[in-house]
Design an enzyme around this catalytic site. Structure first.
Site, PDB file in Angstrom:
ATOM      1  N   ASP A  26     -37.168   4.487   8.326  1.00 60.33           N
ATOM      2  CA  ASP A  26     -37.765   5.802   8.062  1.00 60.33           C
ATOM      3  C   ASP A  26     -38.025   5.956   6.564  1.00 60.33           C
ATOM      4  O   ASP A  26     -37.103   5.919   5.756  1.00 60.33           O
ATOM      5  CB  ASP A  26     -36.819   6.908   8.538  1.00 60.33           C
ATOM      6  CG  ASP A  26     -37.374   8.301   8.280  1.00 60.33           C
ATOM      7  OD1 ASP A  26     -37.917   8.896   9.224  1.00 60.33           O
ATOM      8  OD2 ASP A  26     -37.263   8.781   7.133  1.00 60.33           O
TER       9      ASP A  26
ATOM     10  N   LYS B 295     -44.373   9.736   6.504  1.00 59.83           N
ATOM     11  CA  LYS B 295     -44.661  11.169   6.574  1.00 59.83           C
ATOM     12  C   LYS B 295     -45.719  11.576   5.555  1.00 59.83           C
ATOM     13  O   LYS B 295     -45.822  10.969   4.484  1.00 59.83           O
ATOM     14  CB  LYS B 295     -43.379  11.979   6.297  1.00 59.83           C
ATOM     15  CG  LYS B 295     -42.134  11.483   7.032  1.00 59.83           C
ATOM     16  CD  LYS B 295     -40.893  12.235   6.615  1.00 59.83           C
ATOM     17  CE  LYS B 295     -39.637  11.590   7.157  1.00 59.83           C
ATOM     18  NZ  LYS B 295     -39.259  10.359   6.421  1.00 59.83           N
TER      19      LYS B 295
ATOM     20  N   ASN C 262     -22.266   1.626   9.396  1.00 62.21           N
ATOM     21  CA  ASN C 262     -23.053   2.648  10.080  1.00 62.21           C
ATOM     22  C   ASN C 262     -23.598   2.120  11.402  1.00 62.21           C
ATOM     23  O   ASN C 262     -23.578   2.820  12.427  1.00 62.21           O
ATOM     24  CB  ASN C 262     -24.196   3.116   9.185  1.00 62.21           C
ATOM     25  CG  ASN C 262     -23.712   3.951   8.013  1.00 62.21           C
ATOM     26  OD1 ASN C 262     -22.592   4.453   7.999  1.00 62.21           O
ATOM     27  ND2 ASN C 262     -24.562   4.105   7.005  1.00 62.21           N
TER      28      ASN C 262
ATOM     29  N   HIS D 104     -44.203  16.200   6.913  1.00 62.60           N
ATOM     30  CA  HIS D 104     -42.906  16.170   6.252  1.00 62.60           C
ATOM     31  C   HIS D 104     -42.311  17.560   6.027  1.00 62.60           C
ATOM     32  O   HIS D 104     -41.096  17.733   6.068  1.00 62.60           O
ATOM     33  CB  HIS D 104     -43.055  15.460   4.899  1.00 62.60           C
ATOM     34  CG  HIS D 104     -41.773  14.939   4.337  1.00 62.60           C
ATOM     35  ND1 HIS D 104     -41.727  13.928   3.420  1.00 62.60           N
ATOM     36  CD2 HIS D 104     -40.482  15.265   4.557  1.00 62.60           C
ATOM     37  CE1 HIS D 104     -40.475  13.663   3.099  1.00 62.60           C
ATOM     38  NE2 HIS D 104     -39.696  14.472   3.778  1.00 62.60           N
TER      39      HIS D 104
ATOM     40  N   LYS E 145     -28.504   6.461   5.588  1.00 64.25           N
ATOM     41  CA  LYS E 145     -29.017   5.628   4.499  1.00 64.25           C
ATOM     42  C   LYS E 145     -27.854   5.136   3.657  1.00 64.25           C
ATOM     43  O   LYS E 145     -26.812   5.787   3.552  1.00 64.25           O
ATOM     44  CB  LYS E 145     -29.999   6.414   3.630  1.00 64.25           C
ATOM     45  CG  LYS E 145     -29.394   7.647   2.975  1.00 64.25           C
ATOM     46  CD  LYS E 145     -30.439   8.476   2.280  1.00 64.25           C
ATOM     47  CE  LYS E 145     -29.810   9.696   1.622  1.00 64.25           C
ATOM     48  NZ  LYS E 145     -30.793  10.588   1.010  1.00 64.25           N
ATOM     49  N   SER E 146     -28.021   3.963   3.066  1.00 68.53           N
ATOM     50  CA  SER E 146     -27.031   3.423   2.155  1.00 68.53           C
ATOM     51  C   SER E 146     -27.661   2.287   1.375  1.00 68.53           C
ATOM     52  O   SER E 146     -28.573   1.611   1.860  1.00 68.53           O
ATOM     53  CB  SER E 146     -25.803   2.912   2.914  1.00 68.53           C
ATOM     54  OG  SER E 146     -24.862   2.366   2.006  1.00 68.53           O
TER      55      SER E 146
ATOM     56  N   TYR F 149     -41.390   9.693  -1.035  1.00 67.92           N
ATOM     57  CA  TYR F 149     -40.264   8.910  -1.532  1.00 67.92           C
ATOM     58  C   TYR F 149     -40.697   7.901  -2.595  1.00 67.92           C
ATOM     59  O   TYR F 149     -39.865   7.429  -3.374  1.00 67.92           O
ATOM     60  CB  TYR F 149     -39.578   8.136  -0.402  1.00 67.92           C
ATOM     61  CG  TYR F 149     -38.967   8.968   0.692  1.00 67.92           C
ATOM     62  CD1 TYR F 149     -38.768  10.349   0.562  1.00 67.92           C
ATOM     63  CD2 TYR F 149     -38.575   8.374   1.886  1.00 67.92           C
ATOM     64  CE1 TYR F 149     -38.222  11.091   1.580  1.00 67.92           C
ATOM     65  CE2 TYR F 149     -38.011   9.107   2.913  1.00 67.92           C
ATOM     66  CZ  TYR F 149     -37.850  10.462   2.772  1.00 67.92           C
ATOM     67  OH  TYR F 149     -37.307  11.196   3.794  1.00 67.92           O
TER      68      TYR F 149
END
Length: 282
Positions: free
Chosen positions: A48, A78, A243, A111, A233-234, A53
């Site tokens: 995603d 998005k 995760n 978005h 997220k990481s 971003y």
């Protein structure tokens, strides 16, 4: 009309497209190319991103170098507010595809809702066109509240496949989830761990200790058992792996009831900005 969930950790969207329930987000990633490369290597298949971003090109490079067949990937991006309106949205998506190095995305989202009713309608017209042309296998929205969704639903056309909203144990969004279920819209959680704010809750620590897991894994499993699509997220390989391993846990009914009690009244657990909730028409 609540969509179905299966044990393979995929969900079926309202147009029949299958989507992994556990994905990988890259908002504010320090190095999107490196983190997506790691995520793909660890078995994630849903990524995603978003135009705003500024990392679609890095995501695209990671996808290209991964060797994962395109048909095995599910890619979401998005359109941001500066590109709303029909032609602006079409142009924005074309640029996103170029940066990603793809011919289509699997899910394309609006978005953020716009205050202008006419612009909202025009943008959704673009989303429907992208779907019809095959440049997006499914289309949906993000951060829409009830009034924003009603603006689209009253048009009588394509129903959003997904609404991606802030959702975690401190902000459980019961009313929005019920509205989504009533219209066959999938609920997708951004900030599923509340930016870490929920992880020190004693309830989660106790459940994690019993399961030999981390509080983050417990929260992610809570999302999965609620039927949410989730995109943690990481930038850290160990946490990326942890995760994903949340999919192997199983919470009891008592666990779910205990976590339900962490919801903060009146939306006070929200950590992100709050979109205005408009009337359906101007």
């Amino acid at each position: 009309m609540s969509p179905s969930i299966d044990v393979g950790l995929t969900v079926t969207l309202n147009n029949g497209v299958r989507m992994p329930q556990l994905g990988f987000g890259v908002s504010e990633a320090r190095d999107a190319e490196a983190s997506v490369t790691e995520a793909l290597a660890q078995g994630y298949r849903s990524i995603d991103t978003a135009a705003v971003y500024g990392n679609e090109d890095g995501v695209g490079r990671a996808i290209a170098a991964s060797g994962v067949p395109r048909e095995d990937l599910f890619v979401t991006t998005k359109v941001w507010n500066g590109h709303q309106g029909c032609q602006h949205a079409l142009d924005c998506q074309a640029r996103s595809l170029e940066r990603l190095g793809l011919d289509f995305v699997d899910l394309y989202l609006v978005h953020w809702p716009t205050d202008a009713f006419a612009e909202c309608v025009q943008t959704w017209s673009a989303m429907e066109q992208l779907s019809e042309e095959g440049r997006a296998r499914a289309v949906g929205v993000s951060n829409f509240r009830a009034g924003h969704l009603q603006r689209i639903l009253v048009l009588g056309g394509t129903v959003p496949a997904v609404n991606q909203i802030e959702l975690h144990p401190h902000l459980q969004q019961h009313e929005m989830r019920a509205l989504h279920d009533a219209h066959g819209i999938r609920t997708e959680a951004w900030s599923p761990l509340g930016r870490g704010s929920v992880l020190a809750e004693p309830v989660l620590e106790r459940i994690a200790e019993r399961l030999g897991a981390t509080p983050a894994q417990v929260v992610l499993r809570w999302h999965l058992q609620q039927g949410h699509i989730v995109i943690p997220k990481s930038d850290t390989p160990q946490r990326i792996a942890e995760n994903r391993a949340a999919a192997d846990l199983e919470l009891t009914d008592d666990d779910l009831a205990a976590i339900a009690g962490l919801d903060v009244a009146d939306g006070a657990g929200r950590i992100g900005p709050v979109p205005d909730d408009p009337a359906v028409t101007p």
